[in-house]
Scaffold this active site. Structure first.
Site, PDB file in Angstrom:
ATOM      1  N   ARG A 156      48.133  56.741 155.912  1.00 56.45           N
ATOM      2  CA  ARG A 156      49.052  56.025 156.794  1.00 56.45           C
ATOM      3  C   ARG A 156      48.410  55.948 158.174  1.00 56.45           C
ATOM      4  O   ARG A 156      47.990  56.970 158.724  1.00 56.45           O
ATOM      5  CB  ARG A 156      50.391  56.756 156.892  1.00 56.45           C
ATOM      6  CG  ARG A 156      51.297  56.153 157.951  1.00 56.45           C
ATOM      7  CD  ARG A 156      52.596  56.904 158.093  1.00 56.45           C
ATOM      8  NE  ARG A 156      53.365  56.411 159.220  1.00 56.45           N
ATOM      9  CZ  ARG A 156      54.020  57.180 160.083  1.00 56.45           C
ATOM     10  NH1 ARG A 156      54.011  58.495 159.938  1.00 56.45           N
ATOM     11  NH2 ARG A 156      54.680  56.651 161.076  1.00 56.45           N
ATOM     12  N   GLY A 175      63.709  59.858 162.522  1.00 59.59           N
ATOM     13  CA  GLY A 175      62.972  61.092 162.275  1.00 59.59           C
ATOM     14  C   GLY A 175      62.616  61.674 163.627  1.00 59.59           C
ATOM     15  O   GLY A 175      63.398  61.575 164.573  1.00 59.59           O
ATOM     16  N   HIS A 202      56.713  52.186 161.863  1.00 60.84           N
ATOM     17  CA  HIS A 202      57.533  52.717 160.759  1.00 60.84           C
ATOM     18  C   HIS A 202      57.771  51.647 159.682  1.00 60.84           C
ATOM     19  O   HIS A 202      58.731  51.744 158.906  1.00 60.84           O
ATOM     20  CB  HIS A 202      58.929  53.187 161.257  1.00 60.84           C
ATOM     21  CG  HIS A 202      58.910  54.473 162.010  1.00 60.84           C
ATOM     22  ND1 HIS A 202      59.710  54.674 163.118  1.00 60.84           N
ATOM     23  CD2 HIS A 202      58.218  55.615 161.832  1.00 60.84           C
ATOM     24  CE1 HIS A 202      59.514  55.891 163.590  1.00 60.84           C
ATOM     25  NE2 HIS A 202      58.601  56.480 162.826  1.00 60.84           N
ATOM     26  N   ASN A 244      49.849  61.174 154.997  1.00 63.76           N
ATOM     27  CA  ASN A 244      50.773  60.527 155.927  1.00 63.76           C
ATOM     28  C   ASN A 244      50.750  61.299 157.240  1.00 63.76           C
ATOM     29  O   ASN A 244      51.388  62.336 157.392  1.00 63.76           O
ATOM     30  CB  ASN A 244      52.188  60.523 155.307  1.00 63.76           C
ATOM     31  CG  ASN A 244      53.225  59.950 156.261  1.00 63.76           C
ATOM     32  OD1 ASN A 244      52.949  59.675 157.422  1.00 63.76           O
ATOM     33  ND2 ASN A 244      54.440  59.778 155.770  1.00 63.76           N
ATOM     34  N   ARG A 272      60.319  61.408 172.660  1.00 60.81           N
ATOM     35  CA  ARG A 272      60.049  60.139 173.350  1.00 60.81           C
ATOM     36  C   ARG A 272      61.341  59.537 173.890  1.00 60.81           C
ATOM     37  O   ARG A 272      62.383  59.628 173.239  1.00 60.81           O
ATOM     38  CB  ARG A 272      59.381  59.153 172.385  1.00 60.81           C
ATOM     39  CG  ARG A 272      57.908  59.449 172.159  1.00 60.81           C
ATOM     40  CD  ARG A 272      57.348  58.623 171.008  1.00 60.81           C
ATOM     41  NE  ARG A 272      57.270  59.397 169.787  1.00 60.81           N
ATOM     42  CZ  ARG A 272      56.985  58.909 168.587  1.00 60.81           C
ATOM     43  NH1 ARG A 272      56.757  57.617 168.436  1.00 60.81           N
ATOM     44  NH2 ARG A 272      56.922  59.693 167.536  1.00 60.81           N
ATOM     45  N   GLU A 310      57.580  57.195 152.120  1.00 59.58           N
ATOM     46  CA  GLU A 310      56.391  56.477 152.578  1.00 59.58           C
ATOM     47  C   GLU A 310      55.211  56.755 151.661  1.00 59.58           C
ATOM     48  O   GLU A 310      54.386  55.880 151.413  1.00 59.58           O
ATOM     49  CB  GLU A 310      56.046  56.922 154.004  1.00 59.58           C
ATOM     50  CG  GLU A 310      57.088  56.496 155.033  1.00 59.58           C
ATOM     51  CD  GLU A 310      56.897  57.155 156.390  1.00 59.58           C
ATOM     52  OE1 GLU A 310      56.790  56.436 157.381  1.00 59.58           O
ATOM     53  OE2 GLU A 310      56.868  58.401 156.444  1.00 59.58           O
TER      54      GLU A 310
HETATM   55  N1  LIG Z   1      70.026  69.032 158.169  1.00 59.13           N
HETATM   56  C1  LIG Z   1      69.663  68.434 159.289  1.00 59.13           C
HETATM   57  N2  LIG Z   1      70.567  68.181 160.257  1.00 59.13           N
HETATM   58  C2  LIG Z   1      70.200  67.576 161.402  1.00 59.13           C
HETATM   59  N3  LIG Z   1      68.957  67.167 161.660  1.00 59.13           N
HETATM   60  C3  LIG Z   1      68.010  67.373 160.739  1.00 59.13           C
HETATM   61  C4  LIG Z   1      68.302  68.015 159.513  1.00 59.13           C
HETATM   62  N4  LIG Z   1      67.164  68.091 158.797  1.00 59.13           N
HETATM   63  C5  LIG Z   1      66.178  67.520 159.552  1.00 59.13           C
HETATM   64  N5  LIG Z   1      66.701  67.095 160.726  1.00 59.13           N
HETATM   65  C6  LIG Z   1      65.994  66.465 161.847  1.00 59.13           C
HETATM   66  O1  LIG Z   1      65.074  65.479 161.437  1.00 59.13           O
HETATM   67  C7  LIG Z   1      64.042  65.376 162.432  1.00 59.13           C
HETATM   68  C8  LIG Z   1      62.678  65.320 161.789  1.00 59.13           C
HETATM   69  O2  LIG Z   1      62.633  64.180 160.953  1.00 59.13           O
HETATM   70  P1  LIG Z   1      61.372  63.900 160.006  1.00 59.13           P
HETATM   71  O3  LIG Z   1      61.587  62.531 159.467  1.00 59.13           O
HETATM   72  O4  LIG Z   1      61.217  65.024 159.054  1.00 59.13           O
HETATM   73  O5  LIG Z   1      60.226  63.960 161.079  1.00 59.13           O
HETATM   74  P2  LIG Z   1      58.812  63.267 161.169  1.00 59.13           P
HETATM   75  O6  LIG Z   1      59.038  62.041 161.975  1.00 59.13           O
HETATM   76  O7  LIG Z   1      57.971  64.293 161.853  1.00 59.13           O
HETATM   77  O8  LIG Z   1      58.393  62.950 159.766  1.00 59.13           O
HETATM   78  C9  LIG Z   1      64.213  66.585 163.346  1.00 59.13           C
HETATM   79  O9  LIG Z   1      64.863  66.197 164.527  1.00 59.13           O
HETATM   80  C10 LIG Z   1      65.129  67.468 162.543  1.00 59.13           C
HETATM   81  O10 LIG Z   1      65.907  68.285 163.390  1.00 59.13           O
HETATM   82  C1  LIG Z   2      55.490  55.534 164.594  1.00 58.09           C
HETATM   83  C2  LIG Z   2      56.054  56.886 164.665  1.00 58.09           C
HETATM   84  O1  LIG Z   2      56.748  57.217 165.586  1.00 58.09           O
HETATM   85  O2  LIG Z   2      55.759  57.728 163.661  1.00 58.09           O
HETATM   86  P1  LIG Z   2      56.290  59.221 163.477  1.00 58.09           P
HETATM   87  O3  LIG Z   2      57.776  59.126 163.293  1.00 58.09           O
HETATM   88  O4  LIG Z   2      55.601  59.698 162.233  1.00 58.09           O
HETATM   89  O5  LIG Z   2      55.922  59.983 164.692  1.00 58.09           O
HETATM   90 MG   LIG Z   3      58.468  59.998 161.012  1.00 61.86          MG
END
Ligand SMILES: Nc1ncnc2c1ncn2[C@@H]1O[C@H](COP(=O)(O)OP(=O)(O)O)[C@@H](O)[C@H]1O
Ligand SMILES: CC(=O)OP(=O)(O)O
Ligand SMILES: [Mg+2]
Length: 591
Positions: free
Chosen positions: A64, A183, A153, A7, A214, A361
């Site tokens: 992915r 995320g 997503h 992924n 972004r 995912e």
């Molecule tokens: N306990 C938490 N409290 C607040 N934000 C969190 C916590 N754990 C993770 N995050 C936030 O989640 C985000 C990352 O999300 P994630 O879905 O892991 O990223 P990605 O899109 O790279 O897969 C970051 O902004 C991180 O700070």
């Molecule tokens: C589409 C996209 O923003 O994916 P990611 O959250 O993994 O960066």
């Molecule tokens: Mg993500």
């Protein structure tokens, strides 16, 4: 069958090795990839992952891929053409597609003997209505440059909506759900009756919500202003994709945890960043509730959605008018893990339920890749014979006696393709308030419940509104009067318009990678009136032979009067598959 899932995100790679029964054998995440010189890249991370799994057999690799364009509405085996398609969309997903390509190349080199499957973020949104995919710019310009909204997503939105439906114990196709994937990338989706009806990311993964780095929505006029101030393509790309969002607003980077701590200490820019993030998400919830004409559930997922109770609480503020009543304690205590993957955060009197779902995912990707590979095994024929059912009825012993005489028994006219079923010589007349239909075939053997199956056109003629129902489900269906040579019978219920379905033997179901009660779409192509039938029910039983059943209206709409191809193209909820097909022939025509 072990599936290695890769992924590839913008700054991270998550990976998992999942066996044929969804058991997780190992998993992990490489973060902060390629941020500066000397750091780990996506490619080197894949190298490490491949080393880690080298002791395990791998049968298929699921990748992915964020941007698949309009061509890829379903998972597919990766070949040169697919690689070229992913390459073509690099400018539209500059933070994703290049890394996917690098990861695919590395994995193909290390595992050359196994199928590699691409699963696209865009696929779930591929059937969004045109009003959602269209930007209001010059129509010709949009057409010329392929400018349209795609959405991303999708794997996560589809998974999260499915888990929410399971939790609510209601069919997904009856629910209107707003899913928020928050995320590092963030997007909202209006999942209306199981399908993506609208989503916040657009032509690229830059539109919509505030993200880690972004900007999300920005007045396009701002870009014109910046261009006039001396910005160019590269510097605008850098500004909007890498230096905006939570990072740009807070000045502290993209990690919400750090921003929340600083905000609590009184950092004004961090407080602003949090407020703008929550306000934008709340606006989208309201907009999507309006677009769907209501909302049953709001789902939070992704790192922020799953972990930040404070952000969830802020987003749900002021939504009481929609019927959302947050339970502060549940929200604070909500904790989701892989084996406990959802938590309710609203009170029992909340009309709209808010649910936190741990996204997965990797599991979606593994299931779909596995399904595609088992469905496309070359030895198995993927033909789907299609039978067109004319109007007919199934009768009980009592009704048959009332219509044809106390001692009458059904006379076999010819056997039907489903084992044990036959068309009878006996026919009845259907009598409705407007008109009558003569000589409707009785099918045998006799059953315990009366069921009369007609088309919509027949309903108009008779003047009756009969429901679309699965065979056997006649409770509360429409009444009908039957007339036979020995008398008439008025049934209080039993008249239905049969729901299209495919009978399958368990061996066929395995071959197609389907289960009883799955829903699929079947594309009829090659007859001059190509048509995709959605909502086709799969029915699996030892006594069934493979055959799709449609009625005469449906057959006529698809011009199904000669050899056709039925392509099984879409599997509901958490499965999505295209299988190769051969010719599906018209094998039986009742009447
Ligand atoms: N306990 C938490 N409290 C607040 N934000 C969190 C916590 N754990 C993770 N995050 C936030 O989640 C985000 C990352 O999300 P994630 O879905 O892991 O990223 P990605 O899109 O790279 O897969 C970051 O902004 C991180 O700070
Ligand atoms: C589409 C996209 O923003 O994916 P990611 O959250 O993994 O960066
Ligand atoms: Mg993500």
């Amino acid at each position: 069958m072990n599936t290695l899932v890769i992924n590839c995100g913008s700054s991270s790679i998550k990976y998992a090795l999942i066996d044929g029964s969804d058991k997780l054998l190992l998993s992990g995440k490489h973060e902060r990839l390629g941020e500066s010189q000397g750091e780990q890249t996506h490619e080197s991370a894949v190298g490490q992952i491949l080393q880690e799994i080298s002791g395990y057999p791998v049968d298929v690799v699921g990748h992915r891929v964020v941007h698949g364009g309009s061509k890829h509405a379903a998972p597919c085996l990766i070949d040169e053409q697919v690689l070229a398609d992913i390459e073509r969309h690099v400018p539209d997903a500059p933070m994703h597609n290049p890394y996917s390509l690098a990861a695919i190349h590395a994995a193909q080199t290390a595992l050359p003997g196994v199928p590699h499957v691409a699963l696209f973020d865009t696929a779930f949104h591929a059937r969004m209505p045109r009003r959602s995919t269209t930007y209001a710019i010059d129509y010709e310009v949009a057409l010329k440059h392929g400018i349209r909204r795609y959405g991303f997503h999708g794997i996560s939105h589809e998974y999260a909506a499915g888990i929410a439906a399971q939790f609510l114990q209601r069919p997904l196709n009856e629910l209107r759900i707003v899913t928020l994937h928050l995320g590092n990338g963030a997007s909202a989706c209006a999942v209306e009756f199981g399908r993506s009806a609208e989503t916040s990311m657009g032509h690229t993964p830059l539109e919509g919500l505030v993200m880690g780095t972004r900007s999300g929505d920005v007045d396009a006029g701002v870009l014109l202003t910046l261009l006039r101030q001396g910005y160019d393509v590269a510097s605008l790309d850098d500004l909007l994709n890498r230096k905006s969002g939570l990072a740009g607003l807070s000045g502290l980077g993209n990690d919400l945890r750090e921003i929340e701590i600083a905000a609590a200490d009184g950092n004004e820019r961090c407080r602003l960043a949090i407020n703008v993030f929550a306000h934008r998400a709340r606006k989208y919830i309201g907009a999507y509730a309006a677009a769907m004409g209501g909302v049953d559930a709001i789902v939070f997922t992704g790192g922020i959605g799953e972990n930040s109770a404070s952000m969830r609480g802020r987003i749900l503020q002021r939504l009481e008018f929609l019927g959302v009543v947050l339970d502060e304690d549940r929200n604070r205590d909500a904790s989701v893990q892989k084996d406990n993957d959802y938590a309710l955060i609203t009170t029992p009197r909340s009309r709209v339920e808010a649910i936190v779902v741990k996204t997965n995912e990797e599991l979606m990707i593994a299931r779909q890749a596995r399904r595609l590979v088992s469905a496309s095994r070359p030895s198995a024929s993927m033909d789907i014979p299609i039978a067109v059912s004319g109007r007919h009825c199934h009768l009980t012993r009592e009704t048959f006696a009332a219509l044809f005489g106390a001692d009458a028994t059904p006379t076999i006219a010819k056997p039907l393709s489903q084992p044990g079923q036959f068309a009878c010589e006996e026919r009845v007349n259907l009598i409705g308030p407007h008109d009558r239909i003569e000589r409707v075939r009785v099918l045998g053997p006799l059953r315990s419940v009366n069921q009369v199956e007609i088309s919509r056109t027949d309903e108009f003629r008779l003047g009756i509104d009969a429901p679309v129902r699965d065979s056997g489900n006649v409770q509360g269906s429409a009444p009908i009067t039957l007339e036979g040579p020995a008398g008439s019978v008025t049934l209080a219920e039993g008249l239905i318009c049969a729901r299209r379905h495919i009978h399958m033997h368990p061996d066929d179901a395995e071959r197609f990678g389907l289960s009883d009660k799955d829903e699929v779409a079947v594309a009829i192509v090659g007859g001059g009136r190509d048509l995709v039938f959605g909502d086709v029910l799969i029915r699996v039983k030892d006594s069934y032979a493979l055959e799709m059943h449609i009625d005469t209206d449906e057959a006529n709409a698809a011009e199904l009067n000669r050899q056709q191809v039925g392509e099984l193209s879409d599997v509901d909820v958490d499965q999505y598959v295209v299988v190769t097909t051969g010719a599906a022939s018209l094998v039986s025509k009742l009447e």
